[in-house]
Design an enzyme around this catalytic site. Sequence first.
Site: not given
Length: 500
Positions: A174, A214-218
Site C-alpha cells: 500500500e 482510517g486503520a493504518s498510516t504509511q
Amino acid sequence: MGSKKKMGYKCRIAGVMLLLIGSIAALVVVAVIQDKLKVKEYGLEFGIVIDSGSSRSNVYLYEWPGEKENETGVVTERKNCKVNGLPISELEVSSKDDKKTFEGFQYCMDEIKNHIPEEKHKTTPLFLGATAGMRLLEMKDQERASKIMGKLRDFLSKQNFQFHNASIITGQEEGLYGWITVNYLKENFLQKNMWNTYIRPNGAETVGSMDLGGASTQIAFQVQERGEGPDYMHVKLYGYPYTVYTHSFLCYGKNEADKRVLDKVIRESSDPAYIINPCYPRGFNITTKASSIYDTECIPKPKNYNSGQEFYMVGGSDSEKCGQIVKSIFNFQNCPSKQCSFNGVEQPPVTGDFMAYAGFYFIARALEQGGKSDLGQFNIAVGNFCNTDWAKLKVQKHWISDTYLKTYCFASHYVLTLLADGYKFDNETWKNIHFEQKIKETNIGWSLGYMLSMSNMIPSEVKEITPMTNPVFAGLIFLFSALIIVTAVLGFIILIRTCY
C-alpha cells in the site's frame, strides 16, 4: 550495315536488361516498404482497480495507450465511482446491509462499463485490493474475512470483465503503490518533451509519500542504499530500478488512533458517567457505547468489559493535555537500530520533498495549513484549534461535518506528533511537506500506483498498419513480376535471334 545491325541488337539487349533490373529492383523496393515501414497502431487499454478501505470502497477506471514506455503503460484516471454501502470489513453481519453494499458495487460496475468500448469489456482486467480494515478483520476473524473475500471474488468474476484477483494487500505494498502514484503524477518517472513524446526527466528526484487512512498510516521514500528487510522494496518502472523504504503502521490510522486516545481518556477518568475529554471542544458532549471503541484488535478490552456500556463525554478544550495523551499512544523509547520512527521500527532519515495526502490533507485543511507550511505555524494552528469552543468552531469551520469536526483537535495533535516526533521532521524538513488531496485533478492514492505496476504484466493489443493496402500491394507485386517475366522472355528471344 552489319555493324549497325549488331549495334541495334546490343541496344535492344541493353534496354531489356535495364527493364529487367529495374523491375526486379522495384519488386524488392515494394516488398521492403510493405514490411519495414509498417506502423503499429496501439488501441487504448483499460484497467479497473477497486480500493476497498476501512471506511468505504472506490472503483477506479484507468486507461493507457497500448504502446508502453519501457514496459509500463502511461496511465490516466478516467472514472472514479464511490460505492454506496458498508466498507467490506463490516460485511457478513447483516444480510440486509450486505445486499445494499453489493447493489452499490453493481451500480459502480455498470457506470464503469459505460466508459469502456463494448469490444474491450472482456479484455479489461479487473482487480480488487483490500487494505487495513480487512487486515485487521483477518487478525480478528480469519474465517469471516475469507468468506467476505470469497463473496467478492464470486461477484466480480460474474462481471463482463477479465477478473484477475481480489486480495488483501500488505501495508508495504500500500505504501509503495502510493509512492508510485505520487511520483507518476509529479512526472518524476516520465514527462512529455516538445515533440509530445515521453522521456525520462533529466536529473529528476523522486518525492516521498505519506498516507493516512482510517486503520493504518504509511510512509514511503526512495533511498540510495539497498537496505535489507521487508521495509525495503525494489521496483522497476519505465526501465529504471528504484529502492524504496516503506512502512505501514497498522492500528495507527486516524480512526484507530482516535479509539486509542478515547481508551486513554476513559481509563484516566474516575466516573464513566461524566468524562472530560481534553481533545473535544468545550461545549460539545456525546454519549458513546463501549463497543464503538473496543470492538477492534488495536485495543485490549478492559476488565469486566460490557459492549453495551455507555460513556458520557464532555469537551475540555485543553490542547496541552490532549497533546500529552496523544503522545502516550506512541513508544519513542525503544530503538534497536541507528534511527527509528516509533515502536522500535527502523527508519532512514527523511530527505527531499514529501506529499502528505488522504487524512493528512483533510486535517491540514481544517487547520488552514494545506499546501506548504512550517512547523512553528502548524504548532500554533493546532493550539488555536484545540482551544476554541464548539460553538465558534461550527461557525469557523462550517464546511466540516460535526462527525469529523469533533475529532480534529485529537487528529491535529496526532499528525503533529506522528510527523515531528515519529518520522523526525524538524523545522527545516517540515517545509518540504506538501499537504495535498490531488495532483493534476487526479486523486492521490495507492490504486493508480497499483495499476501502473500491474500494467507491466498486461499485454497490449497491437494492430499493424501497412503503408499499402493488401490489394494495392498485390497489384504492384503482380505488375512488377509480369514485367520481369516479359523482359526475361524478350531477352531470351533477342538472344536467340542474335545467336542464330
